[in-house]
Every structure is written in C-alpha cells, then in structure tokens.
Design an enzyme around this catalytic site. Sequence first.
Site, PDB file in Angstrom:
ATOM      1  N   SER B  68       0.959  -1.262  -0.140  1.00  0.00           N
ATOM      2  CA  SER B  68      -0.393   0.129  -0.124  1.00  0.00           C
ATOM      3  C   SER B  68       0.685   0.848   0.039  1.00  0.00           C
ATOM      4  CB  SER B  68      -1.186  -0.017   1.133  1.00  0.00           C
ATOM      5  OG  SER B  68      -1.882  -0.594   0.971  1.00  0.00           O
ATOM      6  N   HIS B  73       2.291  14.618   4.398  1.00  0.00           N
ATOM      7  CA  HIS B  73       2.720  16.249   3.958  1.00  0.00           C
ATOM      8  C   HIS B  73       3.680  16.839   6.012  1.00  0.00           C
ATOM      9  CE1 HIS B  73       0.317  15.204   0.628  1.00  0.00           C
ATOM     10  NE2 HIS B  73      -0.772  13.770   1.758  1.00  0.00           N
ATOM     11  N   CYS B  88      -0.773  -3.285   3.792  1.00  0.00           N
ATOM     12  CA  CYS B  88      -2.093  -4.855   4.128  1.00  0.00           C
ATOM     13  C   CYS B  88      -1.519  -5.953   4.176  1.00  0.00           C
ATOM     14  CB  CYS B  88      -3.011  -4.546   2.521  1.00  0.00           C
ATOM     15  SG  CYS B  88      -1.366  -4.972   1.159  1.00  0.00           S
TER      16      CYS B  88
END
Lengths: 125, 125
Positions: B68, B73, B88
Amino acid sequence: MFKPIGYHLIADIRTDDAVEKKRLEDLSLMRQLLADAADAAGAKCLNIQGHKFGEGQGVTAFAMLAESHISIHSWPEHGFLALDVFMCGSSSEHIQKALAVFASALPTAKINEKCVERDYVGRTT
Amino acid sequence: MFKPIGYHLIADIRTDDAVEKKRLEDLSLMRQLLADAADAAGAKCLNIQGHKFGEGQGVTAFAMLAESHISIHSWPEHGFLALDVFMCGSSSEHIQKALAVFASALPTAKINEKCVERDYVGRTT
C-alpha cells in the site's frame, strides 16, 4: 471557528458487481478517476503515479496534489477499493466531490466513509 | 479471528524545536525517512515521489509499497507533519516500526496517532 490544516476522507468501498470489479483492475481508468477527482475537488494535481500488480490483480495509484493527496488501492478479487482524499486549505465539501467521482464509476458500491481532521497535536478551538 | 485487509496508521506530529522544524523542510531527509520506514516495517518499496513547495516551505512525499503506501505532508512553519502508513497483509506492530523511524528523527515531537482497520464494508468477524 476552528479550521484544521486539512481534512482527510477515508473511504472503504465495496462492490459485488462483476463489471465494477473489472474496473478495479484497470489502472488507466483509475488514473483518470484520480485526475477527475482532483479536478472535481478544485485541487491542483502535481503528478499521478500508478502500479498494477499483475493480470487480474489490483492497482495502487496516487495523485500528489498541491493540497496533499488522493490515493487508491484496489483488490478486484474482493471488489474492494480503499480511497483516501487528504486536502489542506479546503473544505469537507470539496472532498466529497472527489469521492463522488469514484462513486459514479462504481454505482452499485457500498461506501463506508469517515472524515478525519488533520492538525497540530492538542490544538484547541 | 478477524484480520482486516489493511491497517492504516494516521499520525499528526508536532514539534516546537527549531532544529526539528528545519528537518520538515528537507525533502532529501524526508525521502530517506520514507525508505527507512518502509524497511523498518518489512515492506517492499516500489518507488518514492517527492515535491518541495519552495524555500522554507513544506514537502509532500509518498512511498508506494507492494503493501500500500506511506505518505507525508509537512508544514515547517507550524512544526507539523502529517504521516500515513497504510499496509495490507501486515500487522499493526509493523506499522508502529515505520512511525518509530519518524519519531526518532523528531525526538521532541508530540504524536497524536490512531490506527484504522481498512476492509470490506459490513464485513463481520
């Protein structure tokens, strides 16, 4: 009124429809939906990256935005799509417009969504 | 026992330390931390993309994983880093190892974290 740095929509999307499950394998379509979702949300898309895991398997794709990101991961064998829309300097309504793009491509899907405020630790209103 | 398709750690990280705030501007460092975090979690990193918004401003960066993704940020002006680790086929302990990489680079930071299970809508145990 308190306004967080960003809103982050987390959507777990499931379809049982065979045609829609096939769409979850289609990297080209998923990239287009990411671009459309960024447009719909009024975001500036910096780039889109995608990866397909193999024939009949899922995809991972990511739109890097000036306002943060939209990501998807799909499991066509389960009819499952995990969508994240994280946008700063925006509103939860804009994020809903991004979700609506994916919902329209998967019209029979069930969507379990939550919206998380992203901000400083311990900031108060 | 129910095992979700994936675990998604959402961490809002804040530092008031000037040296640590500068680290949040450093795209090269952030890319390295993403690679280290993927390694620490036992994930396979497919690629890392990054963008710096300008001198003294934040960065956005994304590690696409076979399992995944990890995204960051940063807002150095607020000493704020938004980290997501979505994996996952893994465990919540593996995800904590990815978070620990960022925590060690920002040792005075406060971390507000939650872990969300990502799975089919309506699946029952």
